[in-house]
Design a protein around this motif. Structure first.
Motif, PDB file in Angstrom:
ATOM      1  N   THR A 152     -84.236   5.547 -35.196  1.00  0.00           N
ATOM      2  CA  THR A 152     -83.317   5.315 -36.296  1.00  0.00           C
ATOM      3  C   THR A 152     -83.754   4.101 -37.109  1.00  0.00           C
ATOM      4  O   THR A 152     -83.263   3.874 -38.213  1.00  0.00           O
ATOM      5  CB  THR A 152     -81.894   5.083 -35.762  1.00  0.00           C
ATOM      6  N   ALA A 153     -84.677   3.326 -36.541  1.00  0.00           N
ATOM      7  CA  ALA A 153     -85.186   2.168 -37.265  1.00  0.00           C
ATOM      8  C   ALA A 153     -86.306   2.547 -38.231  1.00  0.00           C
ATOM      9  O   ALA A 153     -86.788   1.726 -38.992  1.00  0.00           O
ATOM     10  CB  ALA A 153     -85.699   1.126 -36.265  1.00  0.00           C
ATOM     11  N   ASN A 154     -86.713   3.824 -38.166  1.00  0.00           N
ATOM     12  CA  ASN A 154     -87.776   4.281 -39.053  1.00  0.00           C
ATOM     13  C   ASN A 154     -87.329   4.145 -40.495  1.00  0.00           C
ATOM     14  O   ASN A 154     -86.284   4.643 -40.899  1.00  0.00           O
ATOM     15  CB  ASN A 154     -88.081   5.760 -38.747  1.00  0.00           C
ATOM     16  N   THR A 155     -88.085   3.437 -41.307  1.00  0.00           N
ATOM     17  CA  THR A 155     -87.692   3.181 -42.689  1.00  0.00           C
ATOM     18  C   THR A 155     -88.096   4.308 -43.624  1.00  0.00           C
ATOM     19  O   THR A 155     -87.697   4.304 -44.786  1.00  0.00           O
ATOM     20  CB  THR A 155     -88.334   1.874 -43.177  1.00  0.00           C
ATOM     21  N   CYS A 156     -88.853   5.257 -43.146  1.00  0.00           N
ATOM     22  CA  CYS A 156     -89.327   6.358 -43.990  1.00  0.00           C
ATOM     23  C   CYS A 156     -90.023   5.818 -45.238  1.00  0.00           C
ATOM     24  O   CYS A 156     -89.801   6.322 -46.353  1.00  0.00           O
ATOM     25  CB  CYS A 156     -88.172   7.285 -44.369  1.00  0.00           C
ATOM     26  N   ALA A 157     -90.827   4.799 -45.065  1.00  0.00           N
ATOM     27  CA  ALA A 157     -91.523   4.168 -46.184  1.00  0.00           C
ATOM     28  C   ALA A 157     -92.359   5.197 -46.934  1.00  0.00           C
ATOM     29  O   ALA A 157     -93.131   5.949 -46.331  1.00  0.00           O
ATOM     30  CB  ALA A 157     -92.403   3.032 -45.677  1.00  0.00           C
ATOM     31  N   GLN A 158     -92.214   5.238 -48.234  1.00  0.00           N
ATOM     32  CA  GLN A 158     -92.879   6.221 -49.072  1.00  0.00           C
ATOM     33  C   GLN A 158     -94.396   6.225 -48.870  1.00  0.00           C
ATOM     34  O   GLN A 158     -95.065   5.213 -49.074  1.00  0.00           O
ATOM     35  CB  GLN A 158     -92.573   5.931 -50.540  1.00  0.00           C
ATOM     36  N   GLY A 159     -94.914   7.383 -48.436  1.00  0.00           N
ATOM     37  CA  GLY A 159     -96.350   7.550 -48.276  1.00  0.00           C
ATOM     38  C   GLY A 159     -96.969   6.771 -47.144  1.00  0.00           C
ATOM     39  O   GLY A 159     -98.202   6.719 -47.026  1.00  0.00           O
ATOM     40  N   THR A 216    -102.612  12.220 -39.859  1.00  0.00           N
ATOM     41  CA  THR A 216    -103.732  11.544 -40.514  1.00  0.00           C
ATOM     42  C   THR A 216    -103.157  10.537 -41.495  1.00  0.00           C
ATOM     43  O   THR A 216    -102.370  10.894 -42.369  1.00  0.00           O
ATOM     44  CB  THR A 216    -104.620  12.550 -41.280  1.00  0.00           C
ATOM     45  N   SER A 217    -103.524   9.297 -41.330  1.00  0.00           N
ATOM     46  CA  SER A 217    -102.973   8.230 -42.170  1.00  0.00           C
ATOM     47  C   SER A 217    -103.172   8.543 -43.655  1.00  0.00           C
ATOM     48  O   SER A 217    -104.264   8.896 -44.090  1.00  0.00           O
ATOM     49  CB  SER A 217    -103.650   6.898 -41.830  1.00  0.00           C
ATOM     50  N   GLY A 218    -102.077   8.422 -44.408  1.00  0.00           N
ATOM     51  CA  GLY A 218    -102.149   8.660 -45.844  1.00  0.00           C
ATOM     52  C   GLY A 218    -102.098  10.123 -46.236  1.00  0.00           C
ATOM     53  O   GLY A 218    -102.110  10.443 -47.429  1.00  0.00           O
ATOM     54  N   ARG A 259     -90.841  13.903 -51.847  1.00  0.00           N
ATOM     55  CA  ARG A 259     -89.737  13.054 -51.415  1.00  0.00           C
ATOM     56  C   ARG A 259     -90.201  12.019 -50.392  1.00  0.00           C
ATOM     57  O   ARG A 259     -89.663  10.909 -50.320  1.00  0.00           O
ATOM     58  CB  ARG A 259     -88.623  13.907 -50.806  1.00  0.00           C
ATOM     59  N   LEU A 260     -91.181  12.394 -49.597  1.00  0.00           N
ATOM     60  CA  LEU A 260     -91.699  11.492 -48.561  1.00  0.00           C
ATOM     61  C   LEU A 260     -92.753  10.532 -49.114  1.00  0.00           C
ATOM     62  O   LEU A 260     -93.231   9.656 -48.377  1.00  0.00           O
ATOM     63  CB  LEU A 260     -92.294  12.312 -47.408  1.00  0.00           C
TER      64      LEU A 260
END
Length: 294
Positions: A42-49, A55-57, A94-95
């Motif tokens: 729940t601490a996941n901020t869902c930071a854009q991109g 795979t990173s990015g 959206r992500l």
């Protein structure tokens, strides 16, 4: 550089953590139902991109091959055409991932929600959300409300069916692992076992060749099959939703994925702002109605 105080603070902190860990390990812990807890942190901020993706990015999205219409167009998931391709890219946006950052992967339908670690970030392939499947994978909230439908050749006895009772004596077919097959087994309960196929293509061939009297698929697929693939077939009817709640397709994620709350939030936002409705109108507008089998 004044290193001594920092080293001391680290040592004290380390000792404190160790003592807490020991205390927690020795104390009786309340039993919790892992399945009842929301997946991911729940601490996941869902930071854009900047999500913790395969795979990173990049955002890795899976679906089956071939990719059927009207869910995809021309068997090319990456072209952004078809309902599910458009939904996938809308979720990605959206992500915080543009179209160039989306990587498509081929995963068989049944494997998508089977137990085991996944190689994708989410799968989109007309997978209905169910409690049984939730034992093995996570789901986003539903992105499409769906009903199951029956298809038969126009000149067949099956084409005259108007009720579930009329289907009981027929040889019915469906793809393995689908809710279409569940409707045959649990709702129709036919007098003979259903014919089970690895792919919808095989079920369609069986219908055309007279090996089954009718096949069950989701309603939009039924409209596409009868209008473009098996034009001498018709939609006999659709089933009512069972249990009072609509059957929904959901995006499939690895069990306990940290991405689940982020993907769910994206789907919810797309439903709230009308994006899902617009995509549905564009790609599924022909799948509007069919007689209800009771």
């Amino acid at each position: 550089m004044h290193l001594a105080p920092r080293v001391l603070r680290r040592a004290v902190a380390g000792a404190t953590v160790a003592l807490l860990a020991t205390a927690v390990g020795c104390a009786p812990q309340p039993e919790e139902d892992a399945a009842a807890k929301p997946s991911g942190s729940t601490a996941n901020t869902c930071a854009q991109g900047k999500l913790a993706t395969e795979t990173s990015g990049k955002l890795t999205v899976a679906t089956d091959e071939p990719a059927y219409e009207p869910w995809f167009k021309d068997d090319k998931p990456a072209n952004g055409e078809g309902f599910e391709s458009a939904v996938a890219y809308a979720v990605a946006k959206r992500l915080g991932y543009d179209k160039s950052a989306v990587v498509w992967q081929s995963v068989p339908f049944n494997k998508a929600f089977a137990p085991g670690e996944k190689t994708f970030d989410f799968d989109i392939n007309q997978v209905s959300i169910s409690d049984e499947r939730k034992n093995a994978v996570d789901f986003s909230s539903g992105y499409y409300d769906v009903r199951q439908a029956v298809i038969a050749l126009k000149d067949s006895k099956a084409a005259k069916a108007t009720s579930i009772a009329d289907l009981k004596g027929l040889k019915l077919g469906a793809q393995v692992g689908t809710t279409s097959l569940d409707y045959i087994d649990d709702v129709v309960k036919p007098s003979q076992d259903a014919a089970v196929y690895a792919k919808n293509d095989q079920a369609k061939s069986a219908l055309k060749n007279g090996q089954v009297d009718a096949v069950v698929v989701d309603l939009p697929t039924a409209f596409y099959i009868t209008s473009a693939e098996v034009t001498d077939a018709k939609i006999v009817g659709q089933f009512e939703n069972q249990g009072g709640t609509p059957e929904q397709f959901g995006l499939v994620l690895d069990k306990g994925s940290a991405l689940t709350p982020c993907v769910t939030a994206a789907v919810d936002a797309l439903r709230k702002d009308g994006t899902l409705a617009k995509i549905e109108q564009q790609w599924l507008s022909d799948a509007v109605d069919a007689p209800v089998l009771k």
